[in-house]
Design an enzyme around this catalytic site. Sequence first.
Site, mmCIF file in Angstrom:
data_model
loop_
_atom_site.group_PDB
_atom_site.id
_atom_site.type_symbol
_atom_site.label_atom_id
_atom_site.label_comp_id
_atom_site.label_asym_id
_atom_site.label_seq_id
_atom_site.Cartn_x
_atom_site.Cartn_y
_atom_site.Cartn_z
ATOM 1 N N TYR A 175 0.821 -1.209 0.000
ATOM 2 C CA TYR A 175 0.000 0.000 0.000
ATOM 3 C C TYR A 175 0.859 1.265 0.000
ATOM 4 O O TYR A 175 0.375 2.345 -0.326
ATOM 5 C CB TYR A 175 -0.922 0.046 1.224
ATOM 6 C CG TYR A 175 -1.927 -1.078 1.326
ATOM 7 C CD1 TYR A 175 -2.154 -1.955 0.269
ATOM 8 C CD2 TYR A 175 -2.664 -1.266 2.487
ATOM 9 C CE1 TYR A 175 -3.065 -2.988 0.378
ATOM 10 C CE2 TYR A 175 -3.583 -2.283 2.608
ATOM 11 C CZ TYR A 175 -3.787 -3.146 1.555
ATOM 12 O OH TYR A 175 -4.690 -4.167 1.670
ATOM 13 N N LYS B 128 1.147 -6.652 5.928
ATOM 14 C CA LYS B 128 1.212 -7.843 5.081
ATOM 15 C C LYS B 128 2.487 -7.881 4.244
ATOM 16 O O LYS B 128 3.011 -6.835 3.842
ATOM 17 C CB LYS B 128 0.000 -7.895 4.138
ATOM 18 C CG LYS B 128 -1.341 -7.671 4.817
ATOM 19 C CD LYS B 128 -2.479 -7.687 3.816
ATOM 20 C CE LYS B 128 -3.749 -7.126 4.410
ATOM 21 N NZ LYS B 128 -3.730 -5.656 4.518
ATOM 22 N N ILE C 269 -12.780 -4.699 7.509
ATOM 23 C CA ILE C 269 -11.854 -3.559 7.500
ATOM 24 C C ILE C 269 -12.266 -2.546 6.428
ATOM 25 O O ILE C 269 -11.534 -2.312 5.460
ATOM 26 C CB ILE C 269 -10.400 -4.026 7.285
ATOM 27 C CG1 ILE C 269 -10.310 -5.040 6.120
ATOM 28 C CG2 ILE C 269 -9.831 -4.619 8.563
ATOM 29 C CD1 ILE C 269 -8.884 -5.357 5.699
#
Length: 286
Positions: free
Chosen positions: A54, A83, A236
């Site tokens: 991200y 992650k 989420i």
Amino acid sequence: MTEKTFPTTVTLNDGNEIPQLGFGVYKLKDDECVTAVRHAIEVGYRHIDTAAIYGNEEQVGNAIRDAIAAGDVTREELFVTTKLWNDRQGAEESTRAFQESLSRLGLDYVDCYLIHWPCPRKGLAVETFSAMAKLQGFGSIRSIGVSNFYAETLDEVISGTGITPVLNQIELHPGFSQAELREVNRERGIATEAWSPIGRGRGLDDPVIRRIAEEHDRTPAQVMLRWHLQLGNIIIPKSAHPKRISENFDIFDFHLGDRDMECITSLDDSTIAGRIGPNPLTFPEE
């Protein structure tokens, strides 16, 4: 003054607890990300989900430290997930990648670390998950899990390491309820976490969703998120808009009836049905 209702928690198979409602930061960048995470914490979110790919781990960490410094929250009250991206799988590479993520976040530990995609053609999931378990043993990771895994890859990791992931974060939303994979997870004691729980807005104008929302005097997004909670999913949702961040949190004081739940689940056969993101069986194409 009405007392604020906080998210319920799910107990993971390692005994740790995760808030069932979290805040996602996919595609949030720079100051927008910091501002959104700070507002989410102020509203009451205690679960923040990011990822190396991200490109905003540093901003998430800045927001968390700002919130702690302001006295809005303590580190122990937060559940932070990041992650591992696909090109960093493998024992040595994943260990380096995790340390880089931890450094960008500026934290002493993360609450959960996930393999982002199984990448079956690489054949490195077992080696990677084993390396994550070693990091967990050092205390820099509280829980380890996976994302976008399916039955065969889950069983490969479990049999290859002797460790069951605490959760499997998968695409899941009205129109793509993933009943079979949710059952696969349940049978193995793995919590199901839904990414894109509102389906990137695809179902917000669906007449079934809108009717149920009107009956409950709620927004379509709130109804979709409430459906997840009653299924037992961890969710989420992401937003950069303060009003929507607050609205998405306000889903703990109403209940969908059995018929409502059935109608939303039946959208798997509607015009909004189907997967939005990549197929884990083939992604990434190589």
